[in-house]
Design an enzyme around this catalytic site. Structure first.
Site, PDB file in Angstrom:
ATOM      1  N   ASP A  85     -38.494 -84.853  -6.037  1.00 51.24           N
ATOM      2  CA  ASP A  85     -39.183 -83.656  -5.541  1.00 51.24           C
ATOM      3  C   ASP A  85     -40.444 -84.021  -4.758  1.00 51.24           C
ATOM      4  O   ASP A  85     -41.010 -85.095  -4.935  1.00 51.24           O
ATOM      5  CB  ASP A  85     -39.621 -82.770  -6.719  1.00 51.24           C
ATOM      6  CG  ASP A  85     -38.441 -82.140  -7.444  1.00 51.24           C
ATOM      7  OD1 ASP A  85     -37.291 -82.453  -7.098  1.00 51.24           O
ATOM      8  OD2 ASP A  85     -38.689 -81.336  -8.351  1.00 51.24           O
ATOM      9  N   HIS A 113     -40.142 -87.723  -8.879  1.00 56.51           N
ATOM     10  CA  HIS A 113     -40.970 -87.248  -7.766  1.00 56.51           C
ATOM     11  C   HIS A 113     -41.157 -88.344  -6.719  1.00 56.51           C
ATOM     12  O   HIS A 113     -41.172 -89.526  -7.047  1.00 56.51           O
ATOM     13  CB  HIS A 113     -42.316 -86.745  -8.284  1.00 56.51           C
ATOM     14  CG  HIS A 113     -42.180 -85.480  -9.069  1.00 56.51           C
ATOM     15  ND1 HIS A 113     -41.748 -85.478 -10.375  1.00 56.51           N
ATOM     16  CD2 HIS A 113     -42.356 -84.179  -8.717  1.00 56.51           C
ATOM     17  CE1 HIS A 113     -41.687 -84.229 -10.805  1.00 56.51           C
ATOM     18  NE2 HIS A 113     -42.045 -83.413  -9.822  1.00 56.51           N
TER      19      HIS A 113
HETATM   20 ZN   LIG Z   1     -42.602 -79.987  -7.040  1.00 56.35          ZN
END
Ligand SMILES: [Zn+2]
Length: 216
Positions: free
Chosen positions: A37, A183
């Site tokens: 992400d 992430h």
């Molecule tokens: Zn996010």
């Protein structure tokens, strides 16, 4: 409080059909679905792409629209490497403070940006911080869209050092079909993956993107 990669609220979301809220992939196959992400990021995305290529791993990148505007060449590189692009809103706002209309605009604006990159009309959507209101769920259902959730949280955003996260992954290993939350906006997931990717491979896992949404 004990930390675990399987937070309680995921149990609840797992009650929804996978066609609306995808919380895992094929449980019958030794496949892990890595997801990243908050990118693309000029510092962290290129080494991540190299690491994934080294291990023949395909993944899903839930991109933020305004980052795609800043770094379209990086988004293109991700898609050209065979990874799937997902939609992670335009500006990563707190969705709980937006009206449904504003939330939808965040999603559609990013779909248009991603369309210019990979030619797909729709992309699986992952709400910022996983915040999902009943109204948004209904909207998604009505529009026949899909939420790309996860079943295994790497906790790479939790400010814990990489060795601690690696130890956590060792203690609570992922299972067949897990969608792994990571992430792409710091080097922590890179540090974790440099150890875990070879280990997960030895454990017999392969790495694929989640199902694409709609038609190209
Ligand atoms: Zn996010």
């Amino acid at each position: 409080m004990t930390i675990t990669p399987r937070p309680r609220r995921l149990l609840l979301l797992g009650l929804f059909p996978n066609a609306w809220v995808e919380t895992s992939g094929d449980r019958a196959q030794p496949t892990l679905y890595l997801t990243f992400d908050d990118g693309p990021h000029p510092q962290y995305t290129p080494p991540l792409l190299e690491l994934l290529a080294e291990h023949d791993a395909k993944a899903t990148f839930f991109l933020v629209g305004n980052q795609v505007e800043r770094h379209p060449e990086l988004a293109k590189r991700i898609a050209q490497a065979g990874h799937l692009l997902g939609n992670h809103s335009y500006s990563h706002p707190a969705f709980e403070s937006l009206s449904l209309r504003q939330q939808v605009e965040e999603i559609e604006r990013t779909d248009r940006l991603l369309h210019a990159i990979d030619g797909r009309l729709h992309h699986p959507f992952r709400p910022p911080r996983g915040v999902l209101s009943p109204a948004m769920l209904l909207h998604i259902l009505w529009r026949r869209r899909r939420i790309g959730y996860w079943s295994y949280d790497s906790l790479d955003y939790s400010r814990r050092p990489a060795p601690e996260l690696i130890e956590l992954a060792d203690r609570h290993p992922p299972r067949n079909g897990d969608i792994v939350l990571m992430h792409d906006d710091s080097d922590i997931s890179l540090d974790v993956l440099r150890t875990m990717l070879p280990q997960w491979k030895r454990d017999g896992f392969r790495f694929r993107a989640i199902r694409p949404e709609g038609n190209p």
